[in-house]
Design an enzyme around this catalytic site. Sequence first.
Site, mmCIF file in Angstrom:
data_model
loop_
_atom_site.group_PDB
_atom_site.id
_atom_site.type_symbol
_atom_site.label_atom_id
_atom_site.label_comp_id
_atom_site.label_asym_id
_atom_site.label_seq_id
_atom_site.Cartn_x
_atom_site.Cartn_y
_atom_site.Cartn_z
ATOM 1 N N HIS A 131 14.826 11.827 -34.551
ATOM 2 C CA HIS A 131 14.930 10.637 -35.407
ATOM 3 C C HIS A 131 15.040 11.047 -36.875
ATOM 4 O O HIS A 131 15.881 10.524 -37.618
ATOM 5 C CB HIS A 131 13.697 9.759 -35.190
ATOM 6 C CG HIS A 131 13.528 8.653 -36.184
ATOM 7 N ND1 HIS A 131 13.889 7.345 -35.928
ATOM 8 C CD2 HIS A 131 13.023 8.652 -37.456
ATOM 9 C CE1 HIS A 131 13.624 6.594 -36.983
ATOM 10 N NE2 HIS A 131 13.099 7.368 -37.924
ATOM 11 N N GLU A 132 14.195 11.981 -37.301
ATOM 12 C CA GLU A 132 14.230 12.412 -38.706
ATOM 13 C C GLU A 132 15.544 13.116 -39.032
ATOM 14 O O GLU A 132 16.104 12.940 -40.122
ATOM 15 C CB GLU A 132 13.028 13.313 -39.011
ATOM 16 C CG GLU A 132 11.672 12.642 -38.856
ATOM 17 C CD GLU A 132 11.564 11.345 -39.638
ATOM 18 O OE1 GLU A 132 12.218 11.221 -40.698
ATOM 19 O OE2 GLU A 132 10.845 10.436 -39.188
ATOM 20 N N HIS A 135 18.230 10.678 -39.755
ATOM 21 C CA HIS A 135 18.223 10.239 -41.154
ATOM 22 C C HIS A 135 19.004 11.222 -42.024
ATOM 23 O O HIS A 135 19.750 10.819 -42.922
ATOM 24 C CB HIS A 135 16.785 10.146 -41.676
ATOM 25 C CG HIS A 135 16.082 8.878 -41.321
ATOM 26 N ND1 HIS A 135 16.619 7.637 -41.575
ATOM 27 C CD2 HIS A 135 14.862 8.656 -40.762
ATOM 28 C CE1 HIS A 135 15.764 6.708 -41.173
ATOM 29 N NE2 HIS A 135 14.700 7.291 -40.674
ATOM 30 N N GLU A 202 16.137 2.272 -40.087
ATOM 31 C CA GLU A 202 15.256 2.759 -39.030
ATOM 32 C C GLU A 202 15.872 2.545 -37.650
ATOM 33 O O GLU A 202 15.801 3.424 -36.790
ATOM 34 C CB GLU A 202 13.890 2.073 -39.119
ATOM 35 C CG GLU A 202 13.028 2.541 -40.279
ATOM 36 C CD GLU A 202 12.813 4.047 -40.270
ATOM 37 O OE1 GLU A 202 12.474 4.616 -39.205
ATOM 38 O OE2 GLU A 202 13.016 4.678 -41.324
#
Length: 285
Positions: A131-132, A135, A202
């Site tokens: 997930h990071e 980003h 998100e």
Amino acid sequence: MFNWVKTAMLMAAITALFIVIGGMIGGSRGMTIALLFALGMNFFSYWFSDKMVLRMYNAQEVDENTAPQFYRMVRELATRANLPMPRVYLINEDAPNAFATGRNPEHAAVAATTGILRVLSEREMRGVMAHELAHVKHRDILISTITATMAGAISAIANFAMFFGGRDENGRPVNPIAGIAVALLAPIAGALIQMAISRAREFEADRGGAQISGDPQALASALDKIHRYAAGIPFQAAEAHPATAQMMIMNPLHGGGLQNLFSTHPATEERIARLMEMARTGRFD
């Protein structure tokens, strides 16, 4: 290209807020000073805000020798995402959380708390770090880091306006009620900017992370576990620097009322539901 447009619009919006507050504090002279200050802050945010955020959290850089399993996990996921290897940091906090920062994929960093490494399984942790890295891949990290830095500055200047008042260009005191209004409304405006940008980001990072790891169910399980654990464990550094909360994978702030209303994160239940649908269908669109 679209992220650069969003970044420019974000900087312009926050600069406008600075100018309004400057006008309330010092009239036209205050507006000029605020404009110069905002330009300086924009420059600082672009080049140095990631270092400042990591320092706020007392994050310690690790490598293959000091945190071998965690470091190798990030490297494997970065390779899957076709990204340069980011710098890797650990934060000595019991609260489970993680974030990414930096101005572009070539100058990125990912950070996780020691608490999240204790709470999550290796599979769940892969979901979080994917997930990071999503980003990073989407170039969200510059926007989130700039927003955090500028929102903190807006709150500080708004507080200055409330406690010290202001004067117009002729040196006359401004209406104290107007000063109080600015002090109250400017941080809310900053929060609205953060919220508008962060919530959609998100969802996209959840989707992108699921694609990188190939395991949306792992991220769904991680979010559920982080949500349950974080509710009972205060994140002291985040509470001290609330403007940085929107950088985290899960909102680290405790409280209700306006804090929940202006939350920069979508509801955990909705994020989990979307991820479970991806796991069920095998589709990430």
